[in-house]
Design a protein around this motif. Structure first.
Motif, PDB file in Angstrom:
ATOM      1  N   UNK A  24       2.011   2.404   4.301  1.00  0.00           N
ATOM      2  CA  UNK A  24       3.184   2.160   5.138  1.00  0.00           C
ATOM      3  C   UNK A  24       3.702   0.768   4.813  1.00  0.00           C
ATOM      4  N   UNK A  25       4.938   0.708   4.334  1.00  0.00           N
ATOM      5  CA  UNK A  25       5.584  -0.566   4.049  1.00  0.00           C
ATOM      6  C   UNK A  25       6.711  -0.770   5.045  1.00  0.00           C
ATOM      7  N   UNK A  26       7.425  -1.848   4.883  1.00  0.00           N
ATOM      8  CA  UNK A  26       8.528  -2.146   5.783  1.00  0.00           C
ATOM      9  C   UNK A  26       9.624  -1.085   5.707  1.00  0.00           C
ATOM     10  N   UNK A  27       9.802  -0.487   4.529  1.00  0.00           N
ATOM     11  CA  UNK A  27      10.922   0.428   4.320  1.00  0.00           C
ATOM     12  C   UNK A  27      10.554   1.891   4.153  1.00  0.00           C
ATOM     13  N   UNK A  69       2.242   8.496  -8.763  1.00  0.00           N
ATOM     14  CA  UNK A  69       2.686   9.190  -9.978  1.00  0.00           C
ATOM     15  C   UNK A  69       4.187   9.042 -10.198  1.00  0.00           C
ATOM     16  N   UNK A  70       4.676   7.828  -9.999  1.00  0.00           N
ATOM     17  CA  UNK A  70       6.079   7.444 -10.220  1.00  0.00           C
ATOM     18  C   UNK A  70       7.063   8.173  -9.315  1.00  0.00           C
ATOM     19  N   UNK A  71       6.586   8.653  -8.176  1.00  0.00           N
ATOM     20  CA  UNK A  71       7.480   9.287  -7.211  1.00  0.00           C
ATOM     21  C   UNK A  71       8.183   8.256  -6.340  1.00  0.00           C
ATOM     22  N   UNK A  72       7.593   7.066  -6.218  1.00  0.00           N
ATOM     23  CA  UNK A  72       8.147   6.021  -5.370  1.00  0.00           C
ATOM     24  C   UNK A  72       8.180   4.712  -6.150  1.00  0.00           C
ATOM     25  N   UNK A  73       9.135   3.885  -5.813  1.00  0.00           N
ATOM     26  CA  UNK A  73       9.279   2.585  -6.438  1.00  0.00           C
ATOM     27  C   UNK A  73       9.271   1.523  -5.346  1.00  0.00           C
ATOM     28  N   UNK A  74       8.404   0.526  -5.502  1.00  0.00           N
ATOM     29  CA  UNK A  74       8.355  -0.591  -4.557  1.00  0.00           C
ATOM     30  C   UNK A  74       8.884  -1.844  -5.243  1.00  0.00           C
ATOM     31  N   UNK A  84      -0.117  -6.681  -0.095  1.00  0.00           N
ATOM     32  CA  UNK A  84      -0.589  -5.365  -0.522  1.00  0.00           C
ATOM     33  C   UNK A  84      -1.992  -5.464  -1.106  1.00  0.00           C
ATOM     34  N   UNK A  85      -2.236  -6.484  -1.900  1.00  0.00           N
ATOM     35  CA  UNK A  85      -3.576  -6.666  -2.464  1.00  0.00           C
ATOM     36  C   UNK A  85      -4.603  -6.858  -1.352  1.00  0.00           C
TER      37      UNK A  85
END
Length: 100
Positions: A24-27, A69-74, A84-85
Motif C-alpha cells: 500500500x503506497x500513497x497512491x 511483473x511490470x504491471x505497476x510502476x512506482x 520502502x526498503x
C-alpha cells in the motif's frame, strides 16, 4: 514550516493470505505473490546501496520501479525508496506473533 506541512512517505506491506501480499503506497495498492515480493526486495536492495543512491541523487533524484511483473510502476524519490526498503526489511525480519 509546521509539522503538518511535512510530507510523509508511509508505505505498508501486509500479508493477505498464505502467499499473497499487498503493498500500500500513497497512491495505489499493489497485490503481490511471494516471488514478486522477493523480486521487489531484491530490486530495492540493489537501488539502495550507497553507490546507487549517490548515482540517483546526482542524476534524476528519483527512480521508476516496475512492480508485480511490470504491471505497476512506482515513481519514488529517495525518502520514499528508503521508506520502502525499511518496510520490506521489517516485513521479513520483524518477529510475527504466532498463535497456537
Amino acid at each position: 514550516m509546521n509539522s503538518l506541512d511535512v510530507e510523509t512517505y508511509n508505505m505498508m506491506l501486509e500479508k493477505i493470505t498464505l502467499c499473497r501480499y499487498r503493498l500500500v503506497t500513497k497512491n495505489k495498492e499493489i497485490d503481490l505473490n511471494f516471488p514478486q515480493l522477493l523480486q521487489l526486495r531484491q530490486k530495492v536492495n540493489e537501488l539502495t546501496t550507497p553507490e546507487k543512491l549517490y548515482d540517483i541523487i546526482e542524476s534524476e533524484n528519483f527512480v521508476l520501479l516496475f512492480v508485480a511483473d511490470k504491471q505497476h510502476l512506482l515513481y519514488l524519490d529517495i525518502p520514499q525508496l528508503l521508506d520502502l526498503k525499511e518496510e520490506i526489511l521489517c516485513f521479513f525480519s520483524c518477529p510475527k506473533l504466532v498463535l497456537i
